[in-house]
Enzyme design. Structure first.
Site, short mmCIF file in Angstrom:
data_model
loop_
_atom_site.label_atom_id
_atom_site.label_comp_id
_atom_site.label_asym_id
_atom_site.label_seq_id
_atom_site.Cartn_x
_atom_site.Cartn_y
_atom_site.Cartn_z
N GLY A 26 7.61 -5.26 -23.49
CA GLY A 26 8.18 -4.31 -22.55
C GLY A 26 7.20 -3.20 -22.21
CG HIS A 50 17.55 -9.71 -11.68
ND1 HIS A 50 16.98 -8.72 -10.93
CD2 HIS A 50 16.95 -9.61 -12.89
CE1 HIS A 50 16.10 -8.05 -11.64
NE2 HIS A 50 16.07 -8.58 -12.85
CE1 TYR A 106 12.98 -5.87 -12.03
CE2 TYR A 106 10.93 -6.89 -11.32
CZ TYR A 106 12.06 -6.89 -12.12
OH TYR A 106 12.25 -7.92 -13.01
CG LEU A 132 1.87 -8.01 -23.13
CD1 LEU A 132 0.84 -7.20 -22.36
CD2 LEU A 132 1.19 -8.88 -24.18
#
Length: 294
Positions: free
Chosen positions: A216, A132, A58, A214
């Protein structure tokens, strides 16, 4: 739909707050505001959130660890106790040239990713280490066995998987045994088709961590404005709360194993998310929302 625990949920041998914090939003945009990120993390801690979800990939660049570093620095600057905080990170994605995301589920990559995350987070053992995404180039069992070895060696205390099908969840459970505590898959008003995986998690005693709850990062602000999620705006208007709060309350009501992990870029958003644990939707409202998402 039966009433469920509102504020605390099981994560393996742990009990965590029913709403987690998705840390991706802290660093995912270029020129992110580090100071604002600290304020948001502190707001989450103040509100009682205990589960913080990050990943080695990220961040706004093609490097590794940007988000993990930002999260742990924000946590360490908190003046209160962190004894109940659970940091969940992930490995298995790669960031290549030109910011391309790809997948590497090899044992060598997962081991390297795990030890790098340990170093960045300043931990001796990762509280929750998640695979992941399945690697289409290799057998799923190969990646699961690699995670089992990390667990057996004491590098990770608990294992999670992400973006997994029911067959993959069963395969992971057979290999990982007691090490496996969670499945992190998408669930939101615009991506509601996860009930088979949720039911399987219930059967296996696994937590279901709902990513993108929500809709994205790009869609969260306008949730309920258009499309099938408009029913959430209708319920929100009648209740005098935000559609986002209704969405999280709806997800919590789907099963006692669901733990939504919304992101946030403002302290106000964190507090609104946490307030979803106090919003008990009626059977009629839940039926309306279920009908709205199809």
């Amino acid at each position: 739909m039966e009433d469920v625990a509102r504020t605390r949920r099981r994560l393996g041998d742990l009990e965590v707050f029913a709403i987690g914090f998705g840390a991706m939003t802290l660093t995912q945009v270029p020129g992110y505001d580090a100071a604002r990120g600290v304020r948001v993390v502190h707001a989450a801690l103040e509100a009682g959130i205990t589960l913080f979800d990050t990943a080695d990939v990220y961040g706004p660049t093609n490097g590794y660890g940007v988000n993990e570093t930002a999260l742990v620095e924000a946590l360490r600057s908190w003046p209160g106790s962190l004894d109940d905080v659970v940091i969940a990170t992930k490995g298995g994605h790669t960031r290549l040239e030109h910011d391309t995301w790809w997948i590497d589920g090899s044992a060598a990559h997962l081991r390297r990713a795990c030890t790098d995350s340990l170093r960045r987070l300043g931990l001796d053992v990762l509280p929750l280490y998640q695979h992941h995404r399945p690697d289409p180039r290799r057998p799923y069992a190969e990646s699961m066995q690699a995670l089992r070895e990390l667990y057996d060696e004491g590098l990770v205390r608990r294992v999670g998987i992400s973006n997994a099908s029911c067959d993959q969840i069963r395969e992971a459970a057979a290999i990982l045994g007691e090490a496996l505590v969670s499945v992190q898959n998408e669930l939101s008003p615009v991506a509601p088709c996860a009930m088979d995986e949720i039911v399987l998690c219930q059967e296996l005693g696994l937590a279901f961590l709902a990513w993108g709850p929500l809709g994205g990062m790009r869609s969260a602000k306008g949730l309920g404005a258009t499309g099938p999620a408009r029913g959430f705006a209708e319920v929100a208007g009648a209740r005098g709360v935000s559609p986002q709060r209704v969405a999280l309350a709806w997800e919590l009501a789907r099963s006692p194993v669901v733990i939504p992990i919304p992101g946030a870029s403002r302290p106000e958003s964190v507090r609104d998310s946490v307030a979803a644990t106090e919003l008990v939707l009626s059977a009629e409202e839940l039926a309306l929302l279920d009908q709205a998402v199809g």
